[in-house]
Design a protein around this motif. Structure first.
Motif, PDB file in Angstrom:
ATOM      1  N   LEU A 131       0.833  -1.202   0.000  1.00  0.00           N
ATOM      2  CA  LEU A 131       0.000   0.000   0.000  1.00  0.00           C
ATOM      3  C   LEU A 131       0.872   1.258   0.000  1.00  0.00           C
ATOM      4  O   LEU A 131       0.513   2.274  -0.610  1.00  0.00           O
ATOM      5  CB  LEU A 131      -0.936  -0.015   1.206  1.00  0.00           C
ATOM      6  CG  LEU A 131      -1.975  -1.141   1.225  1.00  0.00           C
ATOM      7  CD1 LEU A 131      -2.749  -1.142   2.541  1.00  0.00           C
ATOM      8  CD2 LEU A 131      -2.935  -1.032   0.048  1.00  0.00           C
ATOM      9  N   GLY A 132       2.013   1.181   0.669  1.00  0.00           N
ATOM     10  CA  GLY A 132       2.920   2.319   0.694  1.00  0.00           C
ATOM     11  C   GLY A 132       3.540   2.624  -0.657  1.00  0.00           C
ATOM     12  O   GLY A 132       4.073   3.720  -0.867  1.00  0.00           O
ATOM     13  N   ARG A 138       0.932   8.308   2.516  1.00  0.00           N
ATOM     14  CA  ARG A 138       2.118   8.653   3.299  1.00  0.00           C
ATOM     15  C   ARG A 138       2.402   7.519   4.267  1.00  0.00           C
ATOM     16  O   ARG A 138       1.552   7.153   5.071  1.00  0.00           O
ATOM     17  CB  ARG A 138       1.832   9.951   4.068  1.00  0.00           C
ATOM     18  CG  ARG A 138       2.886  10.327   5.109  1.00  0.00           C
ATOM     19  CD  ARG A 138       4.002  11.121   4.475  1.00  0.00           C
ATOM     20  NE  ARG A 138       4.683  11.949   5.474  1.00  0.00           N
ATOM     21  CZ  ARG A 138       5.712  11.550   6.216  1.00  0.00           C
ATOM     22  NH1 ARG A 138       6.171  10.323   6.078  1.00  0.00           N
ATOM     23  NH2 ARG A 138       6.274  12.361   7.086  1.00  0.00           N
ATOM     24  N   SER A 139       3.582   6.949   4.188  1.00  0.00           N
ATOM     25  CA  SER A 139       3.972   5.865   5.087  1.00  0.00           C
ATOM     26  C   SER A 139       5.216   6.273   5.864  1.00  0.00           C
ATOM     27  O   SER A 139       5.759   7.365   5.685  1.00  0.00           O
ATOM     28  CB  SER A 139       4.203   4.569   4.298  1.00  0.00           C
ATOM     29  OG  SER A 139       5.135   4.772   3.260  1.00  0.00           O
ATOM     30  N   THR A 242       3.433  14.990   9.594  1.00  0.00           N
ATOM     31  CA  THR A 242       2.688  15.654   8.527  1.00  0.00           C
ATOM     32  C   THR A 242       3.124  17.113   8.413  1.00  0.00           C
ATOM     33  O   THR A 242       3.301  17.642   7.313  1.00  0.00           O
ATOM     34  CB  THR A 242       1.175  15.570   8.807  1.00  0.00           C
ATOM     35  OG1 THR A 242       0.793  14.197   8.868  1.00  0.00           O
ATOM     36  CG2 THR A 242       0.371  16.264   7.726  1.00  0.00           C
ATOM     37  N   PHE A 243       3.304  17.760   9.552  1.00  0.00           N
ATOM     38  CA  PHE A 243       3.765  19.153   9.561  1.00  0.00           C
ATOM     39  C   PHE A 243       5.137  19.280   8.906  1.00  0.00           C
ATOM     40  O   PHE A 243       5.388  20.208   8.130  1.00  0.00           O
ATOM     41  CB  PHE A 243       3.830  19.649  11.010  1.00  0.00           C
ATOM     42  CG  PHE A 243       4.437  21.008  11.184  1.00  0.00           C
ATOM     43  CD1 PHE A 243       3.710  22.157  10.911  1.00  0.00           C
ATOM     44  CD2 PHE A 243       5.750  21.142  11.625  1.00  0.00           C
ATOM     45  CE1 PHE A 243       4.281  23.418  11.076  1.00  0.00           C
ATOM     46  CE2 PHE A 243       6.323  22.392  11.788  1.00  0.00           C
ATOM     47  CZ  PHE A 243       5.588  23.533  11.517  1.00  0.00           C
ATOM     48  N   LEU A 244       6.017  18.324   9.197  1.00  0.00           N
ATOM     49  CA  LEU A 244       7.377  18.403   8.683  1.00  0.00           C
ATOM     50  C   LEU A 244       7.465  18.048   7.200  1.00  0.00           C
ATOM     51  O   LEU A 244       8.322  18.581   6.486  1.00  0.00           O
ATOM     52  CB  LEU A 244       8.292  17.467   9.468  1.00  0.00           C
ATOM     53  CG  LEU A 244       8.587  17.875  10.914  1.00  0.00           C
ATOM     54  CD1 LEU A 244       9.376  16.780  11.620  1.00  0.00           C
ATOM     55  CD2 LEU A 244       9.356  19.188  10.956  1.00  0.00           C
ATOM     56  N   LYS A 245       6.583  17.154   6.749  1.00  0.00           N
ATOM     57  CA  LYS A 245       6.780  16.635   5.406  1.00  0.00           C
ATOM     58  C   LYS A 245       5.493  16.493   4.609  1.00  0.00           C
ATOM     59  O   LYS A 245       5.495  16.718   3.387  1.00  0.00           O
ATOM     60  CB  LYS A 245       7.496  15.277   5.507  1.00  0.00           C
ATOM     61  CG  LYS A 245       7.963  14.690   4.188  1.00  0.00           C
ATOM     62  CD  LYS A 245       8.759  13.414   4.460  1.00  0.00           C
ATOM     63  CE  LYS A 245       9.205  12.738   3.171  1.00  0.00           C
ATOM     64  NZ  LYS A 245       9.943  11.486   3.442  1.00  0.00           N
ATOM     65  N   GLY A 246       4.371  16.075   5.272  1.00  0.00           N
ATOM     66  CA  GLY A 246       3.123  15.869   4.546  1.00  0.00           C
ATOM     67  C   GLY A 246       3.275  14.805   3.458  1.00  0.00           C
ATOM     68  O   GLY A 246       4.346  14.246   3.295  1.00  0.00           O
TER      69      GLY A 246
END
Length: 417
Positions: A131-132, A138-139, A242-246
Motif C-alpha cells: 500500500l505504501g 504517506r507511510s 505531517t507538519f514536517l513533510k506531509g
C-alpha cells in the motif's frame, strides 16, 4: 524455488568471531536501568528539558524494573535496551520542543488513514509495503520512524543529504553483519516501511519491549492499562510528521492494534481498518524460530522452553482481545483479509480496500502495485526452514488446540500440518 535456509545450530549456536567479540564487549559494559539516568542522558544529548506530560515516568520505571528482572538477558540486550530508552526519551524531548514552537501541529487533521493490523510474523509488513507503494499515501520509513525529528547534527549537508538515513543505514548494516538471517526474517533497512509502534514507544508504552526481552511484568502492566493516551501520542507523532513533510493521508500498521481495537478506533474514528487473518501456528512457528535464532546474541543461554511458553501464550492473549473487540469497528470501514484468499488473487482484495478507503484504484496504480508484488515476493531474500517438532518439541496440532476460539470467529485456513 529458492533453496531453504536451515539454521541447524538454532538450539546450540556456534557464534562467529564477530558475534563472540560483540557478545564479550557488551557483557563487560556496566548498565543500570535507572529512569533518572536515562532521562538525564536524553537531556544531555538534546540540550532540552521538557518531556511533556509526566505520566510516562511510571511506565518508564516499569520498563526498567522488568528488564532488570530478566536474568537471562545478555549484555547485548542490556546495552541495546538502555540506548533505545535514551533514544525514545531524546525523541520525546524533540517532539515536545517542536510542538511548543509550533502549536498549530496539534490542529492538523489525520484524515481517513488506512490502518493495517494482523498477527505478527504473518505478512502484514508485506501488505503495508504494498500500500505504501501508492505515492498518494504517506507511510513511515524506518529512518524516519526512529528519528522523526532531526537532531541538531542531522541537518542536510553537501556531503550527506539525509544524515538520519545514513545513521539508519549504518545500523542496518551492523545488524546484517551480526545476525544475517535476522535481516532476512525482519528487515530494518532505512527505506523499509516501519510499524507505527516506534511512535507509540516515545510514550514508553506498547508491546514493543516484549519483543526485546523477557518482561512479563511489563506485559501484565501494559495489558491492564487503557492505552488511549499512548494512541493519542501516536496521533501526535503523525501530526508532527505531517507538519514536517506531509501529505496527511497515512497508511500505518502494527500487529498490536489487534488487541487495542477500542483505543485505535477512538483515536482514528474515520480510518479504514484492514485486519489480516492467517493460521496462527505459522506465525508462532516463525516467531519462535526468529526469537531462538536471535537468542545467540540476546540471551545468556538459549532456552527454547522460555520462548515457547511465552509466545504461544502471548499470541493467545492477542487473538482473544481481537475476537472480543473486533465488532467495535464499523463494518463499512473494516475489511477482514484472509491469507488464503490473498495468495490466490490479491486484486479483488485490493479493490475492496480502496473502495472502503474511498480512494480510486486506477489502472496506473494497479500496475504500480503489481510491480511491487513482483519485486517483493515473500521469499525474495531467502526462505527460512521452520521445524516445530525438531526445534521446539511440539506439533502444529498441539499449538492449534489452544486457538479454537479464533478459528470459530475467523475462518482462516490451516496452513501448517
Amino acid at each position: 524455488m529458492t533453496a531453504g535456509i536451515d539454521i541447524t545450530d538454532l538450539l546450540h549456536p556456534v557464534r562467529t568471531p564477530l558475534q563472540e567479540q560483540v557478545f564479550r564487549d557488551a557483557a563487560a559494559a556496566e548498565i543500570a536501568f535507572d529512569p533518572a539516568a536515562i532521562l538525564a542522558a536524553a537531556r544531555d544529548q538534546t540540550g532540552l528539558a521538557d518531556f511533556g506530560a509526566a505520566d510516562f515516568h511510571e511506565r518508564l520505571s516499569v520498563w526498567c524494573q522488568a528488564v532488570e528482572e530478566d536474568a537471562n538477558a545478555s549484555g547485548v540486550t542490556r546495552v541495546n535496551l538502555f540506548q533505545m530508552m535514551v533514544r525514545y526519551a531524546a525523541t520525546r524531548l524533540r517532539v515536545e520542543d517542536m510542538i511548543k514552537r509550533h502549536p498549530e501541529i496539534l490542529d492538523i487533521e489525520i484524515e481517513q488513514p488506512i490502518i493495517v493490523a494482523g498477527l505478527p510474523r504473518s505478512g502484514t509488513t508485506h501488505l503495508l509495503g504494498l500500500l505504501g507503494a501508492d505515492t498518494r499515501l504517506r507511510s513511515l520509513p524506518w529512518w524516519e520512524a526512529i528519528a522523526p525529528v532531526p537532531a541538531t547534527d542531522e541537518a542536510p549537508t553537501p556531503d550527506d543529504a539525509n544524515p538520519r538515513w545514513t545513521k539508519a543505514e549504518a545500523g542496518w548494516r551492523a545488524m546484517e553483519a551480526i545476525l544475517p538471517y535476522m535481516a532476512i526474517m525482519h528487515e530494518f533497512s532505512p527505506d523499509h516501511i516501519s510499524e507505527d509502534i516506534e511512535l507509540q514507544a516515545i510514550d514508553f508504552s506498547s508491546y514493543l519491549l516484549e519483543w526485546l526481552a523477557y518482561v512479563p511484568r511489563w506485559r501484565d502492566y501494559y495489558l491492564s492499562r487503557d492505552q488511549a493516551g499512548t494512541y493519542a501520542y501516536l496521533k501526535k507523532g503523525l501530526q508532527l510528521l505531517t507538519f514536517l513533510k506531509g501529505p496527511n493521508r497515512w497508511v500505518i500498521k502494527c500487529p498490536q492494534h489487534m488487541e487495542q481495537l477500542p483505543a485505535l478506533y477512538r483515536t482514528f474514528p474515520d480510518a479504514t481498518f484492514v485486519i489480516t487473518h492467517r493460521d496462527p501456528v505459522g506465525s508462532i512457528r516463525s516467531q519462535l524460530t526468529m526469537a531462538t535464532y536471535a537468542a545467540r546474541m540476546l540471551r545468556n543461554a538459549v532456552d527454547r522452553e522460555e520462548a515457547k511458553d511465552y509466545w504461544i501464550d502471548r499470541y493467545r492473549r492477542l487473538l482473544e482481545a481481537c475476537v472480543r473487540d473486533r465488532d467495535v469497528l464499523p463494518p463499512e470501514q473494516t475489511l477482514d483479509v484472509y491469507f488464503h484468499d490473498w495468495i490466490r488473487n490479491p486484486d479483488p482484495i485490493l479493490r475492496e480496500i480502496y473502495r472502503k478507503a474511498k480512494l480510486p484504484l486506477t489502472d496506473e496504480t494497479l500496475v504500480t502495485l503489481h510491480a511491487y508484488l513482483e519485486k517483493h515476493g515473500e521469499q525474495s531474500k531467502g526462505r527460512i526452514v521452520y521445524d516445530l517438532e525438531r526445534d521446539f518439541a511440539i506439533t502444529a496440532r498441539e499449538i492449534r488446540q489452544g486457538f479454537g476460539f479464533y478459528f470459530d470467529r475467523f475462518p482462516a485456513e490451516i496452513e501448517v500440518g
